[in-house]
Write a protein that holds these residues in place. Structure first.
Motif, mmCIF file in Angstrom:
data_model
loop_
_atom_site.group_PDB
_atom_site.id
_atom_site.type_symbol
_atom_site.label_atom_id
_atom_site.label_comp_id
_atom_site.label_asym_id
_atom_site.label_seq_id
_atom_site.Cartn_x
_atom_site.Cartn_y
_atom_site.Cartn_z
ATOM 1 N N GLY A 83 56.259 3.320 -28.750
ATOM 2 C CA GLY A 83 54.951 3.226 -29.391
ATOM 3 C C GLY A 83 53.972 2.497 -28.485
ATOM 4 N N VAL A 84 52.722 2.958 -28.502
ATOM 5 C CA VAL A 84 51.665 2.309 -27.720
ATOM 6 C C VAL A 84 50.466 2.097 -28.639
ATOM 7 C CG1 VAL A 84 50.208 2.408 -25.656
ATOM 8 C CG2 VAL A 84 52.431 3.595 -25.672
ATOM 9 N N VAL A 85 49.951 0.884 -28.656
ATOM 10 C CA VAL A 85 48.797 0.530 -29.474
ATOM 11 C C VAL A 85 48.082 -0.625 -28.768
ATOM 12 C CG1 VAL A 85 50.063 -1.127 -30.928
ATOM 13 C CG2 VAL A 85 48.077 0.067 -31.868
ATOM 14 N N HIS A 86 46.770 -0.762 -28.993
ATOM 15 C CA HIS A 86 46.090 -1.894 -28.357
ATOM 16 C C HIS A 86 46.430 -3.203 -29.071
ATOM 17 C CE1 HIS A 86 43.358 -3.975 -25.795
ATOM 18 N NE2 HIS A 86 42.592 -4.360 -26.804
ATOM 19 N N GLY A 87 46.378 -3.193 -30.389
ATOM 20 C CA GLY A 87 46.783 -4.382 -31.148
ATOM 21 C C GLY A 87 45.643 -5.182 -31.742
ATOM 22 N N HIS A 88 44.413 -4.717 -31.578
ATOM 23 C CA HIS A 88 43.281 -5.467 -32.141
ATOM 24 C C HIS A 88 43.183 -5.238 -33.650
ATOM 25 C CE1 HIS A 88 41.740 -1.465 -31.290
ATOM 26 N NE2 HIS A 88 40.759 -1.692 -32.147
ATOM 27 N N GLY A 89 42.503 -6.133 -34.327
ATOM 28 C CA GLY A 89 42.328 -6.031 -35.768
ATOM 29 C C GLY A 89 41.888 -7.361 -36.344
ATOM 30 N N LYS A 90 41.856 -7.416 -37.664
ATOM 31 C CA LYS A 90 41.285 -8.585 -38.329
ATOM 32 C C LYS A 90 42.287 -9.674 -38.683
ATOM 33 C CE LYS A 90 36.866 -7.194 -39.335
ATOM 34 N NZ LYS A 90 36.280 -7.234 -38.037
ATOM 35 N N SER A 91 43.363 -9.351 -39.360
ATOM 36 C CA SER A 91 44.260 -10.425 -39.805
ATOM 37 C C SER A 91 45.595 -10.342 -39.072
ATOM 38 C CB SER A 91 44.475 -10.325 -41.322
ATOM 39 O OG SER A 91 45.057 -9.090 -41.648
ATOM 40 N N ARG A 92 46.393 -11.385 -39.206
ATOM 41 C CA ARG A 92 47.687 -11.473 -38.544
ATOM 42 C C ARG A 92 47.527 -11.600 -37.028
ATOM 43 N NH1 ARG A 92 47.132 -7.721 -41.755
ATOM 44 N NH2 ARG A 92 47.497 -5.985 -40.368
ATOM 45 N N THR A 93 48.628 -11.693 -36.346
ATOM 46 C CA THR A 93 48.585 -11.808 -34.890
ATOM 47 C C THR A 93 48.580 -10.417 -34.257
ATOM 48 O OG1 THR A 93 50.992 -11.810 -34.650
ATOM 49 C CG2 THR A 93 49.909 -13.966 -34.969
ATOM 50 N N THR A 94 48.232 -10.364 -32.987
ATOM 51 C CA THR A 94 48.262 -9.101 -32.248
ATOM 52 C C THR A 94 49.664 -8.499 -32.308
ATOM 53 O OG1 THR A 94 46.544 -9.908 -30.762
ATOM 54 C CG2 THR A 94 47.866 -8.052 -29.989
ATOM 55 N N GLU A 95 50.672 -9.316 -32.130
ATOM 56 C CA GLU A 95 52.059 -8.850 -32.160
ATOM 57 C C GLU A 95 52.410 -8.254 -33.523
ATOM 58 O OE1 GLU A 95 56.398 -10.956 -31.844
ATOM 59 O OE2 GLU A 95 54.837 -11.701 -30.494
ATOM 60 N N LYS A 96 52.055 -8.942 -34.591
ATOM 61 C CA LYS A 96 52.367 -8.443 -35.944
ATOM 62 C C LYS A 96 51.611 -7.149 -36.249
ATOM 63 C CE LYS A 96 53.801 -12.809 -37.937
ATOM 64 N NZ LYS A 96 53.457 -13.937 -38.784
ATOM 65 N N ARG A 97 50.361 -7.071 -35.845
ATOM 66 C CA ARG A 97 49.595 -5.825 -36.063
ATOM 67 C C ARG A 97 50.240 -4.662 -35.312
ATOM 68 N NH1 ARG A 97 45.145 -9.471 -35.563
ATOM 69 N NH2 ARG A 97 44.957 -8.957 -33.366
ATOM 70 N N SER A 98 50.735 -4.934 -34.116
ATOM 71 C CA SER A 98 51.371 -3.894 -33.303
ATOM 72 C C SER A 98 52.670 -3.410 -33.942
ATOM 73 C CB SER A 98 51.627 -4.417 -31.885
ATOM 74 O OG SER A 98 50.399 -4.787 -31.278
ATOM 75 N N ILE A 99 53.456 -4.325 -34.460
ATOM 76 C CA ILE A 99 54.703 -3.966 -35.148
ATOM 77 C C ILE A 99 54.387 -3.130 -36.387
ATOM 78 C CG2 ILE A 99 56.649 -4.901 -36.484
ATOM 79 C CD1 ILE A 99 56.535 -7.338 -34.479
ATOM 80 N N GLU A 100 53.408 -3.556 -37.166
ATOM 81 C CA GLU A 100 53.043 -2.835 -38.390
ATOM 82 C C GLU A 100 52.526 -1.424 -38.101
ATOM 83 O OE1 GLU A 100 50.359 -5.337 -40.591
ATOM 84 O OE2 GLU A 100 51.932 -6.824 -40.973
ATOM 85 N N ALA A 101 51.916 -1.225 -36.962
ATOM 86 C CA ALA A 101 51.388 0.096 -36.612
ATOM 87 C C ALA A 101 52.490 1.145 -36.521
ATOM 88 C CB ALA A 101 50.615 0.022 -35.298
ATOM 89 N N PHE A 102 53.718 0.711 -36.257
ATOM 90 C CA PHE A 102 54.829 1.646 -36.070
ATOM 91 C C PHE A 102 55.964 1.449 -37.078
ATOM 92 C CE2 PHE A 102 52.587 1.521 -32.046
ATOM 93 C CZ PHE A 102 52.433 2.873 -31.806
ATOM 94 N N GLU A 103 55.665 0.877 -38.228
ATOM 95 C CA GLU A 103 56.701 0.619 -39.238
ATOM 96 C C GLU A 103 57.445 1.885 -39.657
ATOM 97 O OE1 GLU A 103 55.578 -3.244 -41.877
ATOM 98 O OE2 GLU A 103 54.364 -1.446 -42.223
ATOM 99 N N GLN A 104 56.760 3.010 -39.719
ATOM 100 C CA GLN A 104 57.379 4.250 -40.194
ATOM 101 C C GLN A 104 58.088 5.042 -39.101
ATOM 102 O OE1 GLN A 104 57.314 4.639 -43.545
ATOM 103 N NE2 GLN A 104 56.207 2.691 -43.456
ATOM 104 N N GLU A 105 57.792 4.770 -37.832
ATOM 105 C CA GLU A 105 58.292 5.598 -36.732
ATOM 106 C C GLU A 105 59.633 5.177 -36.146
ATOM 107 O OE1 GLU A 105 55.114 4.636 -37.000
ATOM 108 O OE2 GLU A 105 53.846 6.394 -36.735
ATOM 109 N N GLU A 106 60.081 3.958 -36.394
ATOM 110 C CA GLU A 106 61.323 3.420 -35.848
ATOM 111 C C GLU A 106 61.419 3.585 -34.325
ATOM 112 O OE1 GLU A 106 64.679 4.962 -37.997
ATOM 113 O OE2 GLU A 106 63.868 4.310 -39.922
#
Length: 165
Positions: A83-106
């Motif tokens: 998975g590749v994502v930039h990781g920007h967003g409003k809440s949580r850390t960059t790392e947590k946002r990146s993990i959440e972006a791929f929760e369904q893809e394993e």
């Protein structure tokens, strides 16, 4: 297979050219992955002269980059899901946002940027990798980018250096 991993090049604002140490590694690479904040299309065009380029857009990218790349990407390379994502967003850390972006893809690995902080660690069996920035180290002691070698397993490592010349 040798893959160069970049993020947060921020060119031409933070550098007028790619650092020499990076160009040396780009030469002979099989693929380049950019995790966003390229800023201009010229960075993409320069990189694709070395090897095929995959990537995502970041939060500071030009309209041309945003038209070419999506917010996230799932690559399948030699049987691995990356998975590749930039990781920007409003809440949580960059790392947590990146993990959440791929929760369904394993995925087997998640590559992200945004923070400019190099990271290599495991989380629930997934390799998390932030290459840092080759041109804007912010408060980090050195500039950095990543190399992924794929043989029997995913082998991520950082390249650190002091000068962006």
């Amino acid at each position: 297979m040798k893959i160069i991993i970049l993020s947060d090049t921020h060119m031409p604002k933070k550098a007028k050219k790619l650092p020499n140490v990076l160009c040396t590694e780009l030469d002979g690479s099989d693929l380049i992955i950019h995790a966003g904040d390229w800023q201009t299309l010229e960075v993409y065009q320069e990189l694709k002269a070395y090897a095929p380029v995959e990537g995502v857009r970041g939060n500071t990218d030009s309209d041309e980059i945003c038209d070419l790349f999506g917010d996230k990407l799932l690559l399948e390379i030699k049987g691995y899901k990356i998975g590749v994502v930039h990781g920007h967003g409003k809440s949580r850390t960059t790392e947590k946002r990146s993990i959440e972006a791929f929760e369904q893809e394993e995925p087997d690995a998640i590559i992200f940027g945004h923070s400019h902080i190099p990271l290599l660690r495991q989380f629930n069996g997934v390799t998390l990798f932030n290459p840092g920035s080759p041109t804007d180290k912010r408060r980090q002691p050195e500039y950095s980018f990543g190399i992924l070698n794929i043989k029997e397993k995913l082998d991520f490592r950082h390249i650190f250096y002091n000068s962006k010349e």
